[in-house]
Structures are given as structure tokens and as C-alpha cells.
Design a protein around this motif. Structure first.
Motif, PDB file in Angstrom:
ATOM      1  N   PHE A  58       0.821  -1.211   0.000  1.00 12.57           N
ATOM      2  CA  PHE A  58       0.000   0.000   0.000  1.00 12.57           C
ATOM      3  C   PHE A  58       0.858   1.266   0.000  1.00 12.57           C
ATOM      4  N   ASN A  59       1.954   1.208  -0.731  1.00 13.23           N
ATOM      5  CA  ASN A  59       2.806   2.385  -0.842  1.00 13.23           C
ATOM      6  C   ASN A  59       2.037   3.512  -1.547  1.00 13.23           C
ATOM      7  N   PHE A  60       2.326   4.753  -1.169  1.00 14.54           N
ATOM      8  CA  PHE A  60       1.653   5.887  -1.807  1.00 14.54           C
ATOM      9  C   PHE A  60       2.004   5.917  -3.295  1.00 14.54           C
ATOM     10  N   ALA A  61       0.983   6.131  -4.121  1.00 15.21           N
ATOM     11  CA  ALA A  61       1.196   6.152  -5.569  1.00 15.21           C
ATOM     12  C   ALA A  61       2.184   7.240  -5.969  1.00 15.21           C
ATOM     13  N   SER A  62       2.152   8.373  -5.272  1.00 19.94           N
ATOM     14  CA  SER A  62       3.070   9.458  -5.612  1.00 19.94           C
ATOM     15  C   SER A  62       4.523   9.047  -5.395  1.00 19.94           C
ATOM     16  N   ILE A  63       4.780   8.254  -4.349  1.00 21.27           N
ATOM     17  CA  ILE A  63       6.146   7.780  -4.082  1.00 21.27           C
ATOM     18  C   ILE A  63       6.571   6.787  -5.155  1.00 21.27           C
ATOM     19  N   SER A  64       5.664   5.873  -5.502  1.00 30.04           N
ATOM     20  CA  SER A  64       5.979   4.892  -6.546  1.00 30.04           C
ATOM     21  C   SER A  64       6.237   5.578  -7.883  1.00 30.04           C
ATOM     22  N   ASP A  65       5.418   6.578  -8.206  1.00 28.41           N
ATOM     23  CA  ASP A  65       5.603   7.303  -9.473  1.00 28.41           C
ATOM     24  C   ASP A  65       6.961   8.003  -9.506  1.00 28.41           C
ATOM     25  N   ALA A  66       7.328   8.616  -8.389  1.00 24.62           N
ATOM     26  CA  ALA A  66       8.616   9.314  -8.335  1.00 24.62           C
ATOM     27  C   ALA A  66       9.776   8.336  -8.495  1.00 24.62           C
ATOM     28  N   MET A  67       9.638   7.149  -7.877  1.00 22.28           N
ATOM     29  CA  MET A  67      10.696   6.144  -7.990  1.00 22.28           C
ATOM     30  C   MET A  67      10.818   5.654  -9.426  1.00 22.28           C
ATOM     31  N   ASP A  68       9.681   5.413 -10.080  1.00 23.33           N
ATOM     32  CA  ASP A  68       9.713   4.987 -11.480  1.00 23.33           C
ATOM     33  C   ASP A  68      10.426   6.030 -12.344  1.00 23.33           C
ATOM     34  N   GLU A  69      10.087   7.280 -12.110  1.00 15.80           N
ATOM     35  CA  GLU A  69      10.677   8.354 -12.906  1.00 15.80           C
ATOM     36  C   GLU A  69      12.181   8.437 -12.711  1.00 15.80           C
ATOM     37  N   ILE A  70      12.624   8.302 -11.472  1.00 12.68           N
ATOM     38  CA  ILE A  70      14.062   8.374 -11.186  1.00 12.68           C
ATOM     39  C   ILE A  70      14.806   7.220 -11.839  1.00 12.68           C
ATOM     40  N   LEU A  71      14.243   6.008 -11.708  1.00  9.48           N
ATOM     41  CA  LEU A  71      14.931   4.825 -12.244  1.00  9.48           C
ATOM     42  C   LEU A  71      14.992   4.848 -13.769  1.00  9.48           C
ATOM     43  N   PHE A  72      13.939   5.338 -14.409  1.00  5.81           N
ATOM     44  CA  PHE A  72      13.913   5.358 -15.872  1.00  5.81           C
ATOM     45  C   PHE A  72      14.587   6.599 -16.464  1.00  5.81           C
ATOM     46  N   GLU A  73      14.293   7.768 -15.885  1.00  7.80           N
ATOM     47  CA  GLU A  73      14.758   9.015 -16.485  1.00  7.80           C
ATOM     48  C   GLU A  73      16.187   9.372 -16.077  1.00  7.80           C
ATOM     49  N   GLU A  74      16.508   9.189 -14.793  1.00  7.51           N
ATOM     50  CA  GLU A  74      17.830   9.591 -14.310  1.00  7.51           C
ATOM     51  C   GLU A  74      18.855   8.466 -14.408  1.00  7.51           C
ATOM     52  N   TYR A  75      18.435   7.255 -14.004  1.00  6.77           N
ATOM     53  CA  TYR A  75      19.393   6.138 -14.022  1.00  6.77           C
ATOM     54  C   TYR A  75      19.333   5.333 -15.313  1.00  6.77           C
ATOM     55  N   ASP A  76      18.281   5.548 -16.104  1.00  2.62           N
ATOM     56  CA  ASP A  76      18.220   4.992 -17.457  1.00  2.62           C
ATOM     57  C   ASP A  76      18.244   3.460 -17.463  1.00  2.62           C
ATOM     58  N   PHE A  77      17.529   2.829 -16.534  1.00  2.00           N
ATOM     59  CA  PHE A  77      17.456   1.363 -16.542  1.00  2.00           C
ATOM     60  C   PHE A  77      16.630   0.883 -17.720  1.00  2.00           C
ATOM     61  N   ARG A  78      16.981  -0.292 -18.201  1.00  3.11           N
ATOM     62  CA  ARG A  78      16.295  -0.848 -19.372  1.00  3.11           C
ATOM     63  C   ARG A  78      14.858  -1.248 -19.042  1.00  3.11           C
ATOM     64  N   SER A  79      14.655  -1.838 -17.858  1.00  6.85           N
ATOM     65  CA  SER A  79      13.311  -2.238 -17.448  1.00  6.85           C
ATOM     66  C   SER A  79      13.256  -2.332 -15.929  1.00  6.85           C
ATOM     67  N   LEU A  80      12.024  -2.361 -15.422  1.00  8.21           N
ATOM     68  CA  LEU A  80      11.800  -2.263 -13.975  1.00  8.21           C
ATOM     69  C   LEU A  80      10.730  -3.248 -13.528  1.00  8.21           C
ATOM     70  N   CYS A  81      10.949  -3.810 -12.324  1.00  5.44           N
ATOM     71  CA  CYS A  81       9.914  -4.606 -11.660  1.00  5.44           C
ATOM     72  C   CYS A  81       9.789  -4.101 -10.228  1.00  5.44           C
ATOM     73  N   ARG A  82       8.591  -3.649  -9.850  1.00  8.71           N
ATOM     74  CA  ARG A  82       8.321  -3.249  -8.466  1.00  8.71           C
ATOM     75  C   ARG A  82       7.519  -4.349  -7.793  1.00  8.71           C
ATOM     76  N   ILE A  83       7.939  -4.730  -6.587  1.00  9.09           N
ATOM     77  CA  ILE A  83       7.293  -5.842  -5.890  1.00  9.09           C
ATOM     78  C   ILE A  83       7.528  -5.670  -4.396  1.00  9.09           C
ATOM     79  N   SER A  84       6.710  -6.292  -3.576  1.00  6.65           N
ATOM     80  CA  SER A  84       6.905  -6.197  -2.128  1.00  6.65           C
ATOM     81  C   SER A  84       7.898  -7.256  -1.664  1.00  6.65           C
TER      82      SER A  84
END
Length: 317
Positions: A17-43
Motif C-alpha cells: 500500500f505504498n503511496f502512488a506518488s512515491i511509486s511514481d517518483a521512484m519509477d521516474e528516477i529509475l527510468f529518467e535519471e538512471y536509465d534502466f532498461r526495465s523495472l519490476c516493483r514488488i513487495s
């Protein structure tokens, strides 16, 4: 980590139940700043459950992950790799609160250590244990001299001669001839078991929440009735707090007292509960199905944050 992020996939854990705003920010950082090829978020609970169930898939149909971590404790029922959200429980008590409570006690009674979080955390890990009979231990802690089997002297580090603190041998505690004036010590008595007791009775310090045993039973009772017997025999302990001596046996006794008499209760403690979720992630990342769990950078750029929200169980906006 010395990897080329643009050629790497990343597996990231996040709380339930992580806040959507936190998850969105993390996605943006991993894709836009760190330029990872792909991402999996999981508990972390899903990763722990994956490893636990796959060790014996015939006997382990479900898993109740009890993650006693640093900031909080999560109780998460998992069935076939999916979290049963109605059964998730969170306690706002973890290793950090226990360390802070121990700091306050030591600072009030002996030595100001409010700025020594790292040292006091080591003290907690070295000397604290979970009592099997709280009131009997209190009576023992009240005794004087050698009759007190609980009291310990802890030698603090000075980072010159003593790099890490340690418990002074019991036979040296009462022998004044073996006292070293250069050693700075604190004496730990009732704190040894009263601090971890907060996990089972948070109300001792005014936290109005269920204790761990009660929260586990409450979590299982929120799951479908036909699953409940299986959850009671597949309770998995992870997180650093589960390493307290006596933790598993005390928790098992607490659950046994609250659970229906016709159900068996089995609590499993892994050999390395701190990295257990990481081990599960390592195994999962080498399976063929892992690629289906990923969101690629191309998909993220084309569809935006809603694609990640849908993929990883969030809500679209």
C-alpha cells in the motif's frame, strides 16, 4: 554496483500500500535519471513467499510473511504469489523504535547516549532477548549480586583500543581486580528483555496497537476460512528483529494461545532472515516468467506512469 544501467533490469521492493506518488517518483528516477532498461516493483513479502513456497511446493500452498523490520512490522498473507490485501496488517514498531527506547532508558539511568544510535543498536543486538516468562524474569532482575542471572556489563567502544563493544564475561563482573579504569561500561538489567517486549505489548509505552501475536491471528482471520489452517502452519519470520533469542518460541506460544484449538501452529525462522527477501528476488530474476513482470523503458515512455500503476497493482489516474 559497476553495472551499465541502460543494459540492466532492476528489481525494487516497496512496502504494501505504498503511496502512488512515491511509486511514481521512484519509477521516474529509475527510468529518467538512471536509465534502466526495465523495472519490476514488488513487495519484500512476495519475494520471501516465493522462496519459501518453492523450497517445498507440495506442502506449502500459502505463506504468512511476518516481516519485523527496522521501521515497522508487516504481516502479509500470500497465496499463489499474490497478496491477500484484506489480511495485510502493519505495526508501527520495528528495530528503530526499540533502539530509540533503549537509548532513552540508558540516557535516563546511566549515560547520555541519545546521539549514539549506532552503538546502542549494537548493544540491543548483543544483549537483548525475548522473555518466555516476563514476570519471572522481572523477579530475577530485582535480585542483587550474583543471584541476578540477567544483569550484564557492556563495554562500550572507544574506537582506539576497542573497535566494537562487547559483553563483559560474567565471572569478571563481580571481580573488582579485573576492572579496567580505561573501559567505559553500561550495566544492562531489565532492559535486556523489556525492550523487545514492546513487539508483543506496544501499550507498555503508550502505543495503542495490537501486539504481534494478536496481529498475526487477526490477519489470518481476515482470510478465507478454508485457507486459515494452511496459514497457521506456514508462518514465516523475516527481518532483523526475528533474530532476538527466544523470539520464535515466544511468538509461537502467543499464537497458540489465541488460535483455534483445532489448528496446528508452525512458525518458521530462516537461517538469514535479513536477506531472505533478496534471496527470493535473486531466484525469481532467473526464471522465465520474470520477463513478463517487467515494464520496459520504451513502454514507460509510450504510456507513462499509469502503465506502471496497472502492471504493479496500483490504480490508474
Amino acid at each position: 554496483m559497476k553495472v551499465e544501467s541502460s543494459e540492466s533490469d532492476i528489481l525494487v521492493t516497496e512496502p504494501c500500500f505504498n503511496f502512488a506518488s512515491i511509486s511514481d517518483a521512484m519509477d521516474e528516477i529509475l527510468f529518467e535519471e538512471y536509465d534502466f532498461r526495465s523495472l519490476c516493483r514488488i513487495s519484500a513479502a512476495e519475494l520471501s513467499s516465493y522462496k519459501f513456497v518453492n523450497e517445498d511446493p507440495d506442502a506449502r500452498l500459502v505463506c504468512l510473511v511476518v516481516d519485523c523490520g527496522y521501521s515497522f512490522t508487516h504481516i502479509v498473507p500470500v497465496y499463489q504469489g499474490k497478496i491477500l490485501k484484506e489480511g495485510v496488517r502493519r505495526m508501527n514498531i520495528g528495530g528503530k523504535m526499540l533502539t530509540n527506547h533503549l537509548k532513552e532508558i540508558i540516557s535516563y539511568r546511566q549515560l547520555h547516549v541519545m546521539d549514539e544510535t549506532y552503538v546502542v543498536n549494537q548493544v540491543k543486538e548483543d544483549v537483548c532477548y525475548v522473555s518466555q516468562d516476563f514476570y519471572s524474569d522481572i523477579e530475577m532482575a530485582r535480585r542483587k549480586g550474583k543471584e541476578n542471572k540477567i544483569i550484564r556489563d557492556y563495554v562500550l567502544p572507544d574506537y582506539t583500543n576497542i573497535k566494537r563493544g562487547y559483553i563483559k564475561p560474567v565471572e569478571e563482573m563481580w571481580d573488582k581486580s579485573k576492572t579496567n579504569e580505561n573501559e567505559q561500561m553500561i550495566r544492562i538489567n531489565i532492559e535486556r528483555f523489556s525492550v523487545p517486549e514492546l513487539l508483543f505489548h506496544p501499550s507498555d509505552i503508550g502505543v495503542q496497537e495490537m501486539g504481534l501475536g494478536e496481529a498475526i491471528v487477526n490477519s489470518i482471520e481476515a482470510t478465507p476460512p478454508e485457507m486459515q489452517p494452511h496459514f497457521y502452519i506456514n508462518i514465516l519470520l523475516t527481518g532483523g528483529c526475528s533474530l532476538f533469542p527466544g523470539f520464535k518460541s515466544r511468538l509461537c506460544a502467543e499464537i497458540r494461545a489465541l488460535a483455534p484449538v483445532e489448528f496446528d501452529v508452525v512458525v518458521h525462522l530462516t537461517s538469514d532472515p535479513i536477506t531472505y527477501a533478496w534471496q527470493g528476488g535473486k531466484i525469481l530474476s532467473h526464471t522465465e516468467s520474470f520477463s513478463d513482470m517487467l515494464v520496459t523503458k520504451t513502454e514507460y515512455q509510450e504510456h507513462g506512469k499509469n502503465f506502471c500503476r496497472n502492471k504493479f497493482g496500483g490504480k490508474e489516474t
